[in-house]
Design a protein around this motif. Sequence first.
Motif, PDB file in Angstrom:
ATOM      1  N   ILE A   1      35.075 -40.067  -1.868  1.00  0.00           N
ATOM      2  CA  ILE A   1      35.603 -39.077  -0.921  1.00  0.00           C
ATOM      3  C   ILE A   1      34.604 -38.846   0.205  1.00  0.00           C
ATOM      4  N   LYS A   2      33.336 -38.689  -0.151  1.00  0.00           N
ATOM      5  CA  LYS A   2      32.308 -38.477   0.875  1.00  0.00           C
ATOM      6  C   LYS A   2      32.287 -39.624   1.883  1.00  0.00           C
ATOM      7  N   LYS A   3      32.380 -40.848   1.390  1.00  0.00           N
ATOM      8  CA  LYS A   3      32.340 -42.012   2.276  1.00  0.00           C
ATOM      9  C   LYS A   3      33.553 -42.069   3.195  1.00  0.00           C
ATOM     10  N   SER A   4      34.672 -41.537   2.760  1.00  0.00           N
ATOM     11  CA  SER A   4      35.895 -41.635   3.559  1.00  0.00           C
ATOM     12  C   SER A   4      36.061 -40.468   4.536  1.00  0.00           C
ATOM     13  N   LEU A   5      35.237 -39.439   4.429  1.00  0.00           N
ATOM     14  CA  LEU A   5      35.396 -38.258   5.283  1.00  0.00           C
ATOM     15  C   LEU A   5      35.284 -38.579   6.766  1.00  0.00           C
ATOM     16  N   ASN A   6      34.422 -39.503   7.146  1.00  0.00           N
ATOM     17  CA  ASN A   6      34.233 -39.795   8.561  1.00  0.00           C
ATOM     18  C   ASN A   6      35.443 -40.489   9.190  1.00  0.00           C
ATOM     19  N   ARG A   7      36.368 -40.955   8.378  1.00  0.00           N
ATOM     20  CA  ARG A   7      37.568 -41.596   8.903  1.00  0.00           C
ATOM     21  C   ARG A   7      38.733 -40.621   9.064  1.00  0.00           C
ATOM     22  N   LEU A   8      38.543 -39.388   8.636  1.00  0.00           N
ATOM     23  CA  LEU A   8      39.611 -38.402   8.727  1.00  0.00           C
ATOM     24  C   LEU A   8      39.580 -37.688  10.068  1.00  0.00           C
ATOM     25  N   SER A   9      40.749 -37.251  10.467  1.00  0.00           N
ATOM     26  CA  SER A   9      40.828 -36.492  11.721  1.00  0.00           C
ATOM     27  C   SER A   9      40.298 -35.081  11.488  1.00  0.00           C
ATOM     28  N   LEU A  10      40.052 -34.394  12.577  1.00  0.00           N
ATOM     29  CA  LEU A  10      39.591 -33.008  12.499  1.00  0.00           C
ATOM     30  C   LEU A  10      40.616 -32.154  11.761  1.00  0.00           C
ATOM     31  N   GLU A  11      41.874 -32.370  12.056  1.00  0.00           N
ATOM     32  CA  GLU A  11      42.941 -31.601  11.393  1.00  0.00           C
ATOM     33  C   GLU A  11      42.940 -31.844   9.880  1.00  0.00           C
ATOM     34  N   GLU A  12      42.774 -33.077   9.475  1.00  0.00           N
ATOM     35  CA  GLU A  12      42.728 -33.397   8.048  1.00  0.00           C
ATOM     36  C   GLU A  12      41.520 -32.743   7.380  1.00  0.00           C
TER      37      GLU A  12
END
Length: 96
Positions: free
Chosen positions: A72-83
């Motif tokens: 989850i930590k690794k994937s956070l940078n790929r999420l939008s601000l809204e997400e």
Amino acid sequence: MPKKNDENNDVLVQKNEEIEKLEEMLAAVLHYLSNDEIEEIDIEYLLEKTDNLREWWESYREKNKKELEDEIKKSLNRLSLEELENIREQIKNKNG
């Protein structure tokens, strides 16, 4: 020196018992899955009716919690601000 051998033997016996339990659970699950009369797989039924399966599954999930957190930590940078904001709100609701 005999103490070390006794400890090794105890570990081997414990591992063998664990393997036997896993084999029994796997056999029960496969028996259920291979039943042609079953149209829909009921995971809750499997967890309830297979000895020790629920305990094993919970233990397995807990062991893999750290791996899930890292993923989850690794994937956070790929999420939008809204997400990210939605996730933060979910965490606040869970904690508060």
